[in-house]
Design a protein around this motif. Structure first.
Motif, PDB file in Angstrom:
ATOM      1  N   LYS A 134      49.537  46.518  32.850  1.00  0.00           N
ATOM      2  CA  LYS A 134      48.985  45.507  31.948  1.00  0.00           C
ATOM      3  C   LYS A 134      48.477  44.312  32.745  1.00  0.00           C
ATOM      4  CE  LYS A 134      53.369  43.062  31.196  1.00  0.00           C
ATOM      5  NZ  LYS A 134      54.359  42.568  30.222  1.00  0.00           N
ATOM      6  N   THR A 135      47.561  43.574  32.151  1.00  0.00           N
ATOM      7  CA  THR A 135      47.051  42.351  32.748  1.00  0.00           C
ATOM      8  C   THR A 135      48.196  41.372  32.966  1.00  0.00           C
ATOM      9  OG1 THR A 135      44.931  42.618  31.632  1.00  0.00           O
ATOM     10  CG2 THR A 135      45.470  40.422  32.425  1.00  0.00           C
ATOM     11  N   GLN A 136      48.244  40.788  34.167  1.00  0.00           N
ATOM     12  CA  GLN A 136      49.251  39.787  34.472  1.00  0.00           C
ATOM     13  C   GLN A 136      48.644  38.388  34.388  1.00  0.00           C
ATOM     14  OE1 GLN A 136      52.492  40.464  35.003  1.00  0.00           O
ATOM     15  NE2 GLN A 136      52.075  42.650  34.757  1.00  0.00           N
ATOM     16  N   GLY A 137      49.419  37.443  33.874  1.00  0.00           N
ATOM     17  CA  GLY A 137      48.973  36.056  33.824  1.00  0.00           C
ATOM     18  C   GLY A 137      47.648  35.894  33.119  1.00  0.00           C
ATOM     19  N   ASN A 138      46.738  35.139  33.741  1.00  0.00           N
ATOM     20  CA  ASN A 138      45.428  34.873  33.140  1.00  0.00           C
ATOM     21  C   ASN A 138      44.328  35.688  33.821  1.00  0.00           C
ATOM     22  OD1 ASN A 138      45.484  33.576  35.589  1.00  0.00           O
ATOM     23  ND2 ASN A 138      44.555  31.676  34.864  1.00  0.00           N
ATOM     24  N   TYR A 139      44.674  36.863  34.317  1.00  0.00           N
ATOM     25  CA  TYR A 139      43.700  37.721  35.004  1.00  0.00           C
ATOM     26  C   TYR A 139      42.824  38.466  33.995  1.00  0.00           C
ATOM     27  CZ  TYR A 139      45.185  37.251  39.883  1.00  0.00           C
ATOM     28  OH  TYR A 139      45.413  36.788  41.148  1.00  0.00           O
ATOM     29  N   ASN A 140      42.079  37.712  33.192  1.00  0.00           N
ATOM     30  CA  ASN A 140      41.309  38.357  32.127  1.00  0.00           C
ATOM     31  C   ASN A 140      39.812  38.068  32.185  1.00  0.00           C
ATOM     32  OD1 ASN A 140      41.126  35.712  31.295  1.00  0.00           O
ATOM     33  ND2 ASN A 140      42.154  36.003  29.333  1.00  0.00           N
ATOM     34  N   ASN A 141      39.351  37.452  33.301  1.00  0.00           N
ATOM     35  CA  ASN A 141      37.941  37.086  33.395  1.00  0.00           C
ATOM     36  C   ASN A 141      37.210  37.957  34.412  1.00  0.00           C
ATOM     37  OD1 ASN A 141      38.821  36.134  35.867  1.00  0.00           O
ATOM     38  ND2 ASN A 141      38.800  33.989  35.263  1.00  0.00           N
ATOM     39  N   GLU A 142      36.048  37.498  34.885  1.00  0.00           N
ATOM     40  CA  GLU A 142      35.219  38.338  35.748  1.00  0.00           C
ATOM     41  C   GLU A 142      35.761  38.457  37.174  1.00  0.00           C
ATOM     42  OE1 GLU A 142      30.872  38.603  35.146  1.00  0.00           O
ATOM     43  OE2 GLU A 142      31.137  36.820  33.896  1.00  0.00           O
ATOM     44  N   ILE A 143      36.803  37.725  37.477  1.00  0.00           N
ATOM     45  CA  ILE A 143      37.537  37.953  38.733  1.00  0.00           C
ATOM     46  C   ILE A 143      38.842  38.679  38.433  1.00  0.00           C
ATOM     47  CG2 ILE A 143      38.703  36.865  40.686  1.00  0.00           C
ATOM     48  CD1 ILE A 143      36.698  34.597  40.531  1.00  0.00           C
ATOM     49  N   GLY A 144      39.572  38.194  37.445  1.00  0.00           N
ATOM     50  CA  GLY A 144      40.883  38.766  37.130  1.00  0.00           C
ATOM     51  C   GLY A 144      40.822  40.193  36.624  1.00  0.00           C
ATOM     52  N   LEU A 145      39.838  40.506  35.768  1.00  0.00           N
ATOM     53  CA  LEU A 145      39.765  41.858  35.216  1.00  0.00           C
ATOM     54  C   LEU A 145      39.524  42.910  36.294  1.00  0.00           C
ATOM     55  CD1 LEU A 145      39.547  43.503  32.347  1.00  0.00           C
ATOM     56  CD2 LEU A 145      37.218  43.736  33.154  1.00  0.00           C
ATOM     57  N   PRO A 146      38.525  42.747  37.192  1.00  0.00           N
ATOM     58  CA  PRO A 146      38.369  43.762  38.237  1.00  0.00           C
ATOM     59  C   PRO A 146      39.586  43.882  39.143  1.00  0.00           C
ATOM     60  CG  PRO A 146      36.847  41.911  38.572  1.00  0.00           C
ATOM     61  CD  PRO A 146      37.425  41.766  37.206  1.00  0.00           C
ATOM     62  N   LEU A 147      40.242  42.759  39.425  1.00  0.00           N
ATOM     63  CA  LEU A 147      41.459  42.838  40.235  1.00  0.00           C
ATOM     64  C   LEU A 147      42.544  43.631  39.514  1.00  0.00           C
ATOM     65  CD1 LEU A 147      41.646  39.223  41.720  1.00  0.00           C
ATOM     66  CD2 LEU A 147      41.293  41.338  43.000  1.00  0.00           C
ATOM     67  N   THR A 148      42.626  43.460  38.189  1.00  0.00           N
ATOM     68  CA  THR A 148      43.609  44.211  37.413  1.00  0.00           C
ATOM     69  C   THR A 148      43.288  45.703  37.421  1.00  0.00           C
ATOM     70  OG1 THR A 148      44.006  42.299  35.982  1.00  0.00           O
ATOM     71  CG2 THR A 148      44.711  44.445  35.158  1.00  0.00           C
ATOM     72  N   VAL A 149      42.020  46.045  37.229  1.00  0.00           N
ATOM     73  CA  VAL A 149      41.612  47.458  37.285  1.00  0.00           C
ATOM     74  C   VAL A 149      41.990  48.064  38.630  1.00  0.00           C
ATOM     75  CG1 VAL A 149      39.607  49.004  37.366  1.00  0.00           C
ATOM     76  CG2 VAL A 149      39.757  47.240  35.593  1.00  0.00           C
ATOM     77  N   LEU A 150      41.834  47.284  39.696  1.00  0.00           N
ATOM     78  CA  LEU A 150      42.128  47.783  41.039  1.00  0.00           C
ATOM     79  C   LEU A 150      43.625  47.837  41.335  1.00  0.00           C
ATOM     80  CD1 LEU A 150      39.195  45.984  42.874  1.00  0.00           C
ATOM     81  CD2 LEU A 150      39.491  48.461  42.635  1.00  0.00           C
ATOM     82  N   GLN A 151      44.447  47.395  40.368  1.00  0.00           N
ATOM     83  CA  GLN A 151      45.902  47.541  40.512  1.00  0.00           C
ATOM     84  C   GLN A 151      46.408  48.846  39.900  1.00  0.00           C
ATOM     85  OE1 GLN A 151      47.497  44.038  38.658  1.00  0.00           O
ATOM     86  NE2 GLN A 151      46.942  42.675  40.335  1.00  0.00           N
TER      87      GLN A 151
END
Length: 456
Positions: A134-151
């Motif tokens: 799941k998305t951690q913290g505020n990783y929901n934007n155009e930087i956070g979302l790709p980082l989350t996908v890559l996790q």
């Protein structure tokens, strides 16, 4: 990470791999923060507003980075690196390519209010059967979302991605990266009016999530929301709707409030009834539970698993997080705010059976109607007969004026402070033992510092 060799990564982001004798090397993770680098990670160096990641390339290698993506060649380096025109574009391109290598269901969650809480409910429910990322913290934007996908790793069986936007086109780009199999929208409120103009604009921007949804995917909508109710179908399929009205596919009745301890209800799915206890208070938390139940039913969970997942939910810091101290009870809801969530938080405070104190700060990105919307919140808070109302911030002067129109002869219940320091200095003379204190404002107001002071 599946197929994540340096040569594949370079192709995905149209970069040039230097020292390509390592082209078959596989990375184990991706980071843009050199402090979080681990062995065999890929470090993406980009120039931010305050820090240039290129200055930390050597640090990243020292901590175990196997390669670096950068916009300029690092000096005196004998390790692999990939040269690109723009590092953040490369991050999104890599995440988009990596998503295509995955064969697990991806859930995208958005809406004006309740994205994070709904994500937590959904993740808690689905974790009863699946291994969830799941998305951690505020990783929901155009930087956070790709980082989350890559996790997402081989052990994960499902991914729950929060997707946040503030302008047109952003959700389109996020959807291209996430390519959700299931799209869940919580509501259409009054967030980001500065850029999106109106609730109709917000609906249009949020609906961009459907642009890259799996053709066999499903849409789950809050059927009680007047704007979402205008979506009859998506890609030829009728959305699954949840809400408190029995007209929805998934709905709740026999609702019993237990004050700040939460509520209990019966959730109806098809012809079945699931009794549940929701350990977080407020009507909006019942809606979050219904959203999770709807997704759980679609993804094959049993009624017992759905119930257990809802009952195991725990609050996230800054979002309806109830903190008990030996002096008072704090409702920590200071991560973000807009008119809809502000009213929901006030309704929650009213459930307290002690003296009620509302500390309400500025709401951001409301556009031309910001003064009116702040005044409206002041009127709303005063109409709820809250014992003490404290308005904080420049915009909240309009909130103070609105409350003052209602509390004409009760000014001892109403306070205004322009600065947080001024409020902190005055609080000891305002608060009393056993008070229940709501702390609510947009994140830029920094009221997490106030919550820490109250806890201490």
């Amino acid at each position: 990470m599946k197929n994540m060799t340096l040569s594949n990564i370079a192709k995905a982001c149209q970069g040039r791999l230097i020292l390509n004798n390592h082209h078959d090397t596989t990375i184990k993770g991706v980071e843009i923060d050199s402090r979080k680098i681990e062995k065999d990670y890929l470090f993406i160096a980009h120039k931010g507003a305050r820090v240039d990641g290129h200055d930390y390339i050597e640090t990243a290698y020292t901590k175990g980075a196997i390669a670096v993506i950068c916009e300029k060649a690092p000096a005196n380096v004998d390790m692999p690196y990939i040269l690109v025109n723009d590092s953040l574009t490369a991050l999104k391109d890599i995440a988009t390519w990596y998503r295509m290598q995955l064969d697990i269901p991806v859930i995208g969650i958005s809406g004006s209010v309740g994205k994070t809480s709904t994500k937590e409910f959904v993740s808690s429910v689905l974790s009863q059967k699946y291994r969830v990322l799941k998305t951690q913290g505020n990783y929901n934007n155009e930087i956070g979302l790709p980082l989350t996908v890559l996790q997402i790793k081989e052990e994960h069986e499902i991914a729950v991605l929060e997707m946040g936007i503030s302008d047109f086109g952003e959700m389109h780009r996020l959807s291209n990266i996430a390519k959700p199999d299931y799209c869940l929208l919580t509501n259409i409120g009054q967030c980001h009016l500065e850029n999106l103009g109106s609730r109709e604009g917000i609906l249009k921007a949020k609906s961009e999530m459907f642009d890259f949804m799996n053709k066999d995917g499903s849409v789950i909508l809050n059927g009680d929301d007047d704007m979402l109710s205008t979506i009859p179908q998506v890609k030829g399929k009728i959305p699954l709707r949840y809400g408190l009205s029995p007209n929805n596919h998934v709905y709740a009745d026999n609702i019993i409030s237990h004050g700040l301890l939460g509520s209990s209800c019966h959730i109806h799915i098809k012809d079945e009834i699931i009794p549940v206890k929701i350990p977080m208070a407020g009507r909006h938390m019942i809606l979050n539970a219904l959203a999770a139940a709807a997704l759980g039913s679609v993804l094959g969970l049993t009624n017992a698993e759905i119930s257990q997942g809802i009952e195991q939910i725990r609050p996230v810091s800054g979002r309806n997080n109830i903190i008990s101290t030996d002096k008072w009870t704090i409702i920590d809801d200071c991560y973000n705010a807009n008119p809809v969530s502000m009213k929901a938080a006030i309704d929650l405070l009213v459930m307290a059976d002690t003296r009620q104190v509302a500390i309400l700060g500025d709401m951001g990105e409301l556009g031309l109607k910001e003064e009116y919307l702040h005044k409206e919140i002041g009127i709303y808070a005063a109409s709820k007969n809250i014992d003490i109302i404290i308005c904080l911030g420049k915009l909240s002067s309009h909130m103070y004026k609105g409350a003052k129109e209602i509390l004409v002869s009760n000014n001892d219940r109403l306070f205004y402070f322009e600065t947080l320091d001024g409020l902190i200095e005055a609080l000891p003379s305002i608060l009393k033992k056993d008070d229940t204190i709501l702390v609510k404002a947009s994140h830029f107001m920094g009221l997490d510092r106030l919550v820490e002071k109250l806890q201490a």
